[in-house]
Design a protein around this motif. Structure first.
Motif, PDB file in Angstrom:
ATOM      1  N   MET A   1    -106.682  15.810 103.315  1.00  0.00           N
ATOM      2  CA  MET A   1    -106.094  14.533 103.643  1.00  0.00           C
ATOM      3  C   MET A   1    -104.814  14.801 104.418  1.00  0.00           C
ATOM      4  O   MET A   1    -103.943  15.521 103.977  1.00  0.00           O
ATOM      5  N   ALA A   2    -104.730  14.193 105.572  1.00  0.00           N
ATOM      6  CA  ALA A   2    -103.541  14.340 106.399  1.00  0.00           C
ATOM      7  C   ALA A   2    -102.574  13.207 106.107  1.00  0.00           C
ATOM      8  O   ALA A   2    -102.963  12.055 106.041  1.00  0.00           O
ATOM      9  N   VAL A   3    -101.335  13.563 105.913  1.00  0.00           N
ATOM     10  CA  VAL A   3    -100.306  12.544 105.744  1.00  0.00           C
ATOM     11  C   VAL A   3     -99.807  12.193 107.133  1.00  0.00           C
ATOM     12  O   VAL A   3     -99.322  13.048 107.856  1.00  0.00           O
ATOM     13  N   ILE A   4    -100.009  10.944 107.500  1.00  0.00           N
ATOM     14  CA  ILE A   4     -99.586  10.473 108.812  1.00  0.00           C
ATOM     15  C   ILE A   4     -98.394   9.553 108.596  1.00  0.00           C
ATOM     16  O   ILE A   4     -98.548   8.450 108.114  1.00  0.00           O
ATOM     17  N   GLN A   5     -97.232  10.041 108.925  1.00  0.00           N
ATOM     18  CA  GLN A   5     -96.024   9.247 108.725  1.00  0.00           C
ATOM     19  C   GLN A   5     -95.308   9.211 110.060  1.00  0.00           C
ATOM     20  O   GLN A   5     -94.486  10.059 110.361  1.00  0.00           O
ATOM     21  N   ARG A   6     -95.674   8.231 110.868  1.00  0.00           N
ATOM     22  CA  ARG A   6     -95.120   8.131 112.220  1.00  0.00           C
ATOM     23  C   ARG A   6     -93.618   7.904 112.210  1.00  0.00           C
ATOM     24  O   ARG A   6     -92.903   8.338 113.071  1.00  0.00           O
ATOM     25  N   ARG A   7     -93.183   7.122 111.249  1.00  0.00           N
ATOM     26  CA  ARG A   7     -91.751   6.840 111.130  1.00  0.00           C
ATOM     27  C   ARG A   7     -91.438   6.677 109.650  1.00  0.00           C
ATOM     28  O   ARG A   7     -92.313   6.575 108.830  1.00  0.00           O
ATOM     29  N   GLY A   8     -90.193   6.663 109.340  1.00  0.00           N
ATOM     30  CA  GLY A   8     -89.798   6.374 107.976  1.00  0.00           C
ATOM     31  C   GLY A   8     -90.077   7.465 106.965  1.00  0.00           C
ATOM     32  O   GLY A   8     -90.438   7.178 105.833  1.00  0.00           O
ATOM     33  N   ARG A   9     -89.901   8.718 107.351  1.00  0.00           N
ATOM     34  CA  ARG A   9     -90.144   9.797 106.394  1.00  0.00           C
ATOM     35  C   ARG A   9     -89.304   9.652 105.128  1.00  0.00           C
ATOM     36  O   ARG A   9     -89.721  10.060 104.068  1.00  0.00           O
ATOM     37  N   ARG A  10     -88.133   9.059 105.247  1.00  0.00           N
ATOM     38  CA  ARG A  10     -87.282   8.950 104.059  1.00  0.00           C
ATOM     39  C   ARG A  10     -87.805   7.909 103.071  1.00  0.00           C
ATOM     40  O   ARG A  10     -87.392   7.906 101.923  1.00  0.00           O
ATOM     41  N   ILE A  11     -88.699   7.021 103.493  1.00  0.00           N
ATOM     42  CA  ILE A  11     -89.280   6.051 102.566  1.00  0.00           C
ATOM     43  C   ILE A  11     -90.698   6.447 102.144  1.00  0.00           C
ATOM     44  O   ILE A  11     -91.358   5.738 101.397  1.00  0.00           O
ATOM     45  N   MET A  12     -91.163   7.593 102.606  1.00  0.00           N
ATOM     46  CA  MET A  12     -92.493   8.078 102.266  1.00  0.00           C
ATOM     47  C   MET A  12     -92.561   8.460 100.784  1.00  0.00           C
ATOM     48  O   MET A  12     -91.626   9.039 100.239  1.00  0.00           O
ATOM     49  N   MET A  13     -93.671   8.146 100.138  1.00  0.00           N
ATOM     50  CA  MET A  13     -93.882   8.539  98.740  1.00  0.00           C
ATOM     51  C   MET A  13     -94.269  10.006  98.668  1.00  0.00           C
ATOM     52  O   MET A  13     -94.967  10.515  99.549  1.00  0.00           O
ATOM     53  N   THR A  14     -93.845  10.667  97.610  1.00  0.00           N
ATOM     54  CA  THR A  14     -94.303  12.030  97.340  1.00  0.00           C
ATOM     55  C   THR A  14     -95.744  11.950  96.841  1.00  0.00           C
ATOM     56  O   THR A  14     -96.243  10.867  96.499  1.00  0.00           O
ATOM     57  N   ASP A  15     -96.417  13.083  96.751  1.00  0.00           N
ATOM     58  CA  ASP A  15     -97.790  13.102  96.228  1.00  0.00           C
ATOM     59  C   ASP A  15     -97.833  12.545  94.806  1.00  0.00           C
ATOM     60  O   ASP A  15     -98.728  11.777  94.463  1.00  0.00           O
ATOM     61  N   GLU A  16     -96.868  12.918  93.987  1.00  0.00           N
ATOM     62  CA  GLU A  16     -96.822  12.436  92.599  1.00  0.00           C
ATOM     63  C   GLU A  16     -96.579  10.931  92.555  1.00  0.00           C
ATOM     64  O   GLU A  16     -97.220  10.219  91.783  1.00  0.00           O
ATOM     65  N   GLU A  17     -95.663  10.445  93.389  1.00  0.00           N
ATOM     66  CA  GLU A  17     -95.404   9.000  93.456  1.00  0.00           C
ATOM     67  C   GLU A  17     -96.653   8.253  93.925  1.00  0.00           C
ATOM     68  O   GLU A  17     -96.991   7.188  93.384  1.00  0.00           O
ATOM     69  N   ARG A  18     -97.339   8.796  94.923  1.00  0.00           N
ATOM     70  CA  ARG A  18     -98.573   8.185  95.423  1.00  0.00           C
ATOM     71  C   ARG A  18     -99.614   8.088  94.320  1.00  0.00           C
ATOM     72  O   ARG A  18    -100.221   7.043  94.103  1.00  0.00           O
ATOM     73  N   VAL A  81     -91.666  -8.051  96.375  1.00  0.00           N
ATOM     74  CA  VAL A  81     -91.290  -9.379  96.855  1.00  0.00           C
ATOM     75  C   VAL A  81     -90.040  -9.262  97.718  1.00  0.00           C
ATOM     76  O   VAL A  81     -90.039  -9.627  98.876  1.00  0.00           O
ATOM     77  N   GLU A  82     -88.982  -8.737  97.137  1.00  0.00           N
ATOM     78  CA  GLU A  82     -87.734  -8.547  97.870  1.00  0.00           C
ATOM     79  C   GLU A  82     -87.846  -7.294  98.743  1.00  0.00           C
ATOM     80  O   GLU A  82     -88.603  -6.372  98.434  1.00  0.00           O
ATOM     81  N   TYR A  83     -87.061  -7.256  99.812  1.00  0.00           N
ATOM     82  CA  TYR A  83     -87.114  -6.155 100.771  1.00  0.00           C
ATOM     83  C   TYR A  83     -87.046  -4.786 100.092  1.00  0.00           C
ATOM     84  O   TYR A  83     -87.862  -3.902 100.358  1.00  0.00           O
ATOM     85  N   GLY A  84     -86.109  -4.601  99.205  1.00  0.00           N
ATOM     86  CA  GLY A  84     -85.915  -3.319  98.544  1.00  0.00           C
ATOM     87  C   GLY A  84     -87.004  -2.962  97.545  1.00  0.00           C
ATOM     88  O   GLY A  84     -87.026  -1.850  97.019  1.00  0.00           O
ATOM     89  N   GLU A  85     -87.923  -3.897  97.272  1.00  0.00           N
ATOM     90  CA  GLU A  85     -89.034  -3.657  96.338  1.00  0.00           C
ATOM     91  C   GLU A  85     -90.335  -3.313  97.047  1.00  0.00           C
ATOM     92  O   GLU A  85     -91.311  -2.932  96.394  1.00  0.00           O
ATOM     93  N   LEU A  86     -90.386  -3.464  98.377  1.00  0.00           N
ATOM     94  CA  LEU A  86     -91.638  -3.279  99.103  1.00  0.00           C
ATOM     95  C   LEU A  86     -92.107  -1.835  99.021  1.00  0.00           C
ATOM     96  O   LEU A  86     -91.367  -0.899  99.323  1.00  0.00           O
ATOM     97  N   PHE A 149     -89.487   1.048 100.054  1.00  0.00           N
ATOM     98  CA  PHE A 149     -88.206   0.621 100.581  1.00  0.00           C
ATOM     99  C   PHE A 149     -87.094   0.756  99.550  1.00  0.00           C
ATOM    100  O   PHE A 149     -85.916   0.688  99.894  1.00  0.00           O
ATOM    101  N   GLY A 150     -87.457   0.964  98.282  1.00  0.00           N
ATOM    102  CA  GLY A 150     -86.463   1.218  97.252  1.00  0.00           C
ATOM    103  C   GLY A 150     -85.711   2.504  97.487  1.00  0.00           C
ATOM    104  O   GLY A 150     -84.634   2.724  96.911  1.00  0.00           O
ATOM    105  N   LYS A 151     -86.235   3.370  98.356  1.00  0.00           N
ATOM    106  CA  LYS A 151     -85.569   4.634  98.671  1.00  0.00           C
ATOM    107  C   LYS A 151     -84.462   4.473  99.705  1.00  0.00           C
ATOM    108  O   LYS A 151     -83.699   5.399  99.931  1.00  0.00           O
TER     109      LYS A 151
END
Length: 158
Positions: A1-18, A81-86, A149-151
């Motif tokens: 499985m390829a992780v495709i993260q075009r932008r926003g690496r800092r909001i990307m989930m880790t494998d464990e979080e996923r 719901v809220e921006y920081g919760e997305l 977005f909580g990150k």
């Protein structure tokens, strides 16, 4: 499985979080394309085994028909719901049809784990009930994009 993260690496989930997120969430949105080129999106229950997303679909659905013509699929699982919760994950690739269709419970070792996960998650049971209307689709994603977005340290104010 390829992780495709075009932008926003800092909001990307880790494998464990996923893995935790996909185990907790109950509904995904599945996008298919018909032979006429028309897209279709529908909600569906699923389970995640750490490698593949297992979708339990009605075999007489538009989704099933579309996938018979073109097995490419995109799936989104998201919440907040809220921006920081997305938070969310998009998985895409080709599905495989696994087991008999519709599923009646014939022995299929490949379905042992997903049926155990699904039965516990949705029915609170140890054994998967079969209704003779659903069957299994397995998506082992070719691409995965995630966001939490909580990150973000300073979410925008509205």
């Amino acid at each position: 499985m390829a992780v495709i993260q075009r932008r926003g690496r800092r909001i990307m989930m880790t494998d464990e979080e996923r893995d935790t997120y996909l185990a907790e969430q109950r509904t995904c949105r599945v996008a298919t394309v018909g032979p006429d080129g028309r897209p279709h999106v529908g909600a569906l229950w699923f389970c995640w085994d750490g490698t593949s997303l297992w979708l339990y679909s009605i075999t007489r659905s538009l989704r099933w028909s579309h996938l018979g013509h073109d097995p490419h699929i995109a799936v989104v699982v998201d919440d907040g719901v809220e921006y920081g919760e997305l938070r969310g994950i998009e998985l895409s690739g080709e599905v495989a049809f696994v087991g008999e269709a519709p599923r009646t419970g014939e022995p299929c070792p490949e379905l042992a784990v997903p049926e155990e996960l699904f039965a516990a998650k949705y029915f609170g049971m140890e054994v998967m009930p079969h209704d003779g209307r659903h069957a299994w689709l397995r998506l082992t994603p070719k691409a995965v994009t995630s966001w939490d977005f909580g990150k973000l340290s300073d979410p925008p104010t509205v």
